[in-house]
Design a protein around this motif. Structure first.
Motif, PDB file in Angstrom:
ATOM      1  N   PHE A  46      -2.044   3.109  18.299  1.00 41.40           N
ATOM      2  CA  PHE A  46      -2.248   1.725  17.893  1.00 41.40           C
ATOM      3  C   PHE A  46      -3.109   0.976  18.912  1.00 41.40           C
ATOM      4  CE2 PHE A  46      -0.869  -2.752  17.931  1.00 41.40           C
ATOM      5  CZ  PHE A  46      -1.265  -3.110  16.653  1.00 41.40           C
ATOM      6  N   ALA A  47      -2.890   1.216  20.185  1.00 43.55           N
ATOM      7  CA  ALA A  47      -3.613   0.490  21.231  1.00 43.55           C
ATOM      8  C   ALA A  47      -5.099   0.819  21.232  1.00 43.55           C
ATOM      9  CB  ALA A  47      -2.998   0.795  22.594  1.00 43.55           C
ATOM     10  N   TYR A  48      -5.449   2.065  20.947  1.00 41.73           N
ATOM     11  CA  TYR A  48      -6.849   2.474  20.976  1.00 41.73           C
ATOM     12  C   TYR A  48      -7.480   2.523  19.588  1.00 41.73           C
ATOM     13  CZ  TYR A  48      -6.154   3.512  25.857  1.00 41.73           C
ATOM     14  OH  TYR A  48      -5.878   3.406  27.199  1.00 41.73           O
ATOM     15  N   SER A  49      -6.811   1.957  18.600  1.00 39.20           N
ATOM     16  CA  SER A  49      -7.305   1.873  17.216  1.00 39.20           C
ATOM     17  C   SER A  49      -7.688   3.233  16.642  1.00 39.20           C
ATOM     18  CB  SER A  49      -8.489   0.915  17.129  1.00 39.20           C
ATOM     19  OG  SER A  49      -8.111  -0.375  17.530  1.00 39.20           O
ATOM     20  N   LEU A  50      -6.927   4.240  16.972  1.00 39.47           N
ATOM     21  CA  LEU A  50      -7.136   5.563  16.399  1.00 39.47           C
ATOM     22  C   LEU A  50      -6.417   5.638  15.059  1.00 39.47           C
ATOM     23  CD1 LEU A  50      -6.582   7.677  19.619  1.00 39.47           C
ATOM     24  CD2 LEU A  50      -8.744   7.052  18.574  1.00 39.47           C
ATOM     25  N   PRO A  51      -6.837   6.516  14.182  1.00 38.59           N
ATOM     26  CA  PRO A  51      -6.164   6.591  12.878  1.00 38.59           C
ATOM     27  C   PRO A  51      -4.718   7.058  13.018  1.00 38.59           C
ATOM     28  CG  PRO A  51      -7.753   8.358  13.108  1.00 38.59           C
ATOM     29  CD  PRO A  51      -7.935   7.457  14.282  1.00 38.59           C
ATOM     30  N   SER A  52      -3.877   6.508  12.181  1.00 37.49           N
ATOM     31  CA  SER A  52      -2.467   6.876  12.223  1.00 37.49           C
ATOM     32  C   SER A  52      -2.276   8.276  11.652  1.00 37.49           C
ATOM     33  CB  SER A  52      -1.638   5.872  11.425  1.00 37.49           C
ATOM     34  OG  SER A  52      -1.888   6.024  10.047  1.00 37.49           O
ATOM     35  N   PRO A  53      -1.178   8.933  12.000  1.00 32.02           N
ATOM     36  CA  PRO A  53      -0.911  10.271  11.441  1.00 32.02           C
ATOM     37  C   PRO A  53      -0.837  10.268   9.920  1.00 32.02           C
ATOM     38  CG  PRO A  53       0.529   9.847  13.298  1.00 32.02           C
ATOM     39  CD  PRO A  53      -0.196   8.564  13.014  1.00 32.02           C
ATOM     40  N   LEU A  54      -0.398   9.168   9.328  1.00 33.93           N
ATOM     41  CA  LEU A  54      -0.317   9.099   7.873  1.00 33.93           C
ATOM     42  C   LEU A  54      -1.711   9.135   7.250  1.00 33.93           C
ATOM     43  CD1 LEU A  54       1.569   8.834   5.485  1.00 33.93           C
ATOM     44  CD2 LEU A  54       1.430   6.367   5.723  1.00 33.93           C
ATOM     45  N   LYS A  55      -2.675   8.442   7.855  1.00 32.20           N
ATOM     46  CA  LYS A  55      -4.051   8.463   7.341  1.00 32.20           C
ATOM     47  C   LYS A  55      -4.674   9.846   7.516  1.00 32.20           C
ATOM     48  CE  LYS A  55      -5.108   3.609   7.918  1.00 32.20           C
ATOM     49  NZ  LYS A  55      -5.968   2.605   8.564  1.00 32.20           N
ATOM     50  N   ILE A  56      -4.364  10.517   8.599  1.00 34.45           N
ATOM     51  CA  ILE A  56      -4.886  11.863   8.824  1.00 34.45           C
ATOM     52  C   ILE A  56      -4.324  12.824   7.774  1.00 34.45           C
ATOM     53  CG2 ILE A  56      -4.880  13.818  10.420  1.00 34.45           C
ATOM     54  CD1 ILE A  56      -4.859  11.719  12.701  1.00 34.45           C
ATOM     55  N   LEU A  57      -3.019  12.758   7.530  1.00 31.02           N
ATOM     56  CA  LEU A  57      -2.411  13.620   6.503  1.00 31.02           C
ATOM     57  C   LEU A  57      -2.966  13.311   5.120  1.00 31.02           C
ATOM     58  CD1 LEU A  57       1.324  13.848   7.567  1.00 31.02           C
ATOM     59  CD2 LEU A  57      -0.341  15.687   7.491  1.00 31.02           C
ATOM     60  N   HIS A  58      -3.204  12.042   4.847  1.00 31.37           N
ATOM     61  CA  HIS A  58      -3.770  11.647   3.555  1.00 31.37           C
ATOM     62  C   HIS A  58      -5.154  12.273   3.387  1.00 31.37           C
ATOM     63  CE1 HIS A  58      -4.496   9.235   0.018  1.00 31.37           C
ATOM     64  NE2 HIS A  58      -5.640   8.815   0.545  1.00 31.37           N
ATOM     65  N   GLY A  59      -5.946  12.260   4.449  1.00 31.27           N
ATOM     66  CA  GLY A  59      -7.273  12.857   4.386  1.00 31.27           C
ATOM     67  C   GLY A  59      -7.222  14.362   4.183  1.00 31.27           C
ATOM     68  N   TRP A  60      -6.231  15.018   4.759  1.00 29.26           N
ATOM     69  CA  TRP A  60      -6.101  16.472   4.622  1.00 29.26           C
ATOM     70  C   TRP A  60      -5.562  16.871   3.253  1.00 29.26           C
ATOM     71  CZ3 TRP A  60      -3.255  17.854   9.806  1.00 29.26           C
ATOM     72  CH2 TRP A  60      -4.161  17.761  10.869  1.00 29.26           C
ATOM     73  N   LEU A  61      -4.573  16.129   2.765  1.00 26.23           N
ATOM     74  CA  LEU A  61      -3.870  16.551   1.556  1.00 26.23           C
ATOM     75  C   LEU A  61      -4.457  15.997   0.265  1.00 26.23           C
ATOM     76  CD1 LEU A  61      -0.203  16.331   2.852  1.00 26.23           C
ATOM     77  CD2 LEU A  61      -1.663  18.340   2.690  1.00 26.23           C
ATOM     78  N   ARG A  62      -5.295  14.983   0.348  1.00 25.80           N
ATOM     79  CA  ARG A  62      -5.866  14.397  -0.858  1.00 25.80           C
ATOM     80  C   ARG A  62      -6.681  15.396  -1.676  1.00 25.80           C
ATOM     81  NH1 ARG A  62      -8.517   8.567  -1.727  1.00 25.80           N
ATOM     82  NH2 ARG A  62      -9.079   8.904  -3.879  1.00 25.80           N
ATOM     83  N   PRO A  63      -7.566  16.200  -1.060  1.00 22.57           N
ATOM     84  CA  PRO A  63      -8.314  17.174  -1.878  1.00 22.57           C
ATOM     85  C   PRO A  63      -7.408  18.185  -2.582  1.00 22.57           C
ATOM     86  CG  PRO A  63      -9.315  16.957   0.281  1.00 22.57           C
ATOM     87  CD  PRO A  63      -8.038  16.202   0.320  1.00 22.57           C
ATOM     88  N   ILE A  64      -6.336  18.575  -1.942  1.00 18.11           N
ATOM     89  CA  ILE A  64      -5.401  19.520  -2.574  1.00 18.11           C
ATOM     90  C   ILE A  64      -4.724  18.864  -3.766  1.00 18.11           C
ATOM     91  CG2 ILE A  64      -3.294  20.873  -2.216  1.00 18.11           C
ATOM     92  CD1 ILE A  64      -4.168  21.097   0.742  1.00 18.11           C
ATOM     93  N   GLY A  65      -4.277  17.630  -3.583  1.00 19.15           N
ATOM     94  CA  GLY A  65      -3.631  16.912  -4.688  1.00 19.15           C
ATOM     95  C   GLY A  65      -4.568  16.653  -5.834  1.00 19.15           C
ATOM     96  N   GLU A  66      -5.823  16.326  -5.533  1.00 18.52           N
ATOM     97  CA  GLU A  66      -6.795  16.077  -6.601  1.00 18.52           C
ATOM     98  C   GLU A  66      -7.096  17.344  -7.390  1.00 18.52           C
ATOM     99  OE1 GLU A  66     -10.082  14.309  -4.611  1.00 18.52           O
ATOM    100  OE2 GLU A  66      -9.210  12.302  -4.692  1.00 18.52           O
ATOM    101  N   SER A  67      -7.163  18.484  -6.684  1.00 25.45           N
ATOM    102  CA  SER A  67      -7.453  19.734  -7.393  1.00 25.45           C
ATOM    103  C   SER A  67      -6.270  20.178  -8.254  1.00 25.45           C
ATOM    104  CB  SER A  67      -7.838  20.827  -6.404  1.00 25.45           C
ATOM    105  OG  SER A  67      -6.731  21.170  -5.608  1.00 25.45           O
ATOM    106  N   ILE A  68      -5.072  19.887  -7.799  1.00 30.27           N
ATOM    107  CA  ILE A  68      -3.889  20.289  -8.578  1.00 30.27           C
ATOM    108  C   ILE A  68      -3.680  19.360  -9.765  1.00 30.27           C
ATOM    109  CG2 ILE A  68      -1.372  20.483  -8.508  1.00 30.27           C
ATOM    110  CD1 ILE A  68      -1.660  21.446  -5.622  1.00 30.27           C
ATOM    111  N   LEU A  69      -3.810  18.046  -9.531  1.00 31.01           N
ATOM    112  CA  LEU A  69      -3.519  17.069 -10.580  1.00 31.01           C
ATOM    113  C   LEU A  69      -4.736  16.704 -11.420  1.00 31.01           C
ATOM    114  CD1 LEU A  69      -1.168  14.759  -8.505  1.00 31.01           C
ATOM    115  CD2 LEU A  69      -0.517  16.524 -10.132  1.00 31.01           C
ATOM    116  N   ASN A  70      -5.930  17.198 -11.040  1.00 30.45           N
ATOM    117  CA  ASN A  70      -7.174  16.976 -11.807  1.00 30.45           C
ATOM    118  C   ASN A  70      -7.474  15.498 -12.032  1.00 30.45           C
ATOM    119  OD1 ASN A  70      -7.667  19.735 -12.038  1.00 30.45           O
ATOM    120  ND2 ASN A  70      -6.317  19.871 -13.809  1.00 30.45           N
ATOM    121  N   PHE A  71      -7.458  14.721 -10.962  1.00 32.63           N
ATOM    122  CA  PHE A  71      -7.791  13.299 -11.078  1.00 32.63           C
ATOM    123  C   PHE A  71      -9.260  13.112 -10.937  1.00 32.63           C
ATOM    124  CE2 PHE A  71      -3.280  12.516 -10.027  1.00 32.63           C
ATOM    125  CZ  PHE A  71      -2.996  11.697 -11.087  1.00 32.63           C
TER     126      PHE A  71
END
Length: 71
Positions: A46-71
């Protein structure tokens, strides 16, 4: 801010962790260490304005979710 947070985390660990180690409560000591370490990591992120772990996981898992759910 980071230095003050480090001092607070260290003080918390010294107060609680030392007494847990004297009582040989190793599982609780490890749990306390993990919680204090994670909280300090989030403070630094938070102090150094780095991305939170939740945003990092979202970036990693979003392509997998999109390919499975066909959005």
């Amino acid at each position: 801010m980071v230095l003050a947070s480090f001092a607070a985390c260290a003080a918390l660990f010294l107060i609680e962790g030392v007494s847990l180690m004297k009582q040989k409560m190793w599982k609780e000591t490890i749990t306390l260490s993990c919680i204090v370490g994670l909280s300090f990591m989030l403070i630094v992120l938070f102090a150094y304005s780095l991305p939170s772990p939740l945003k990092i996981l979202h970036g990693w898992l979003r392509p997998i979710g999109e390919s499975i759910l066909n959005f």
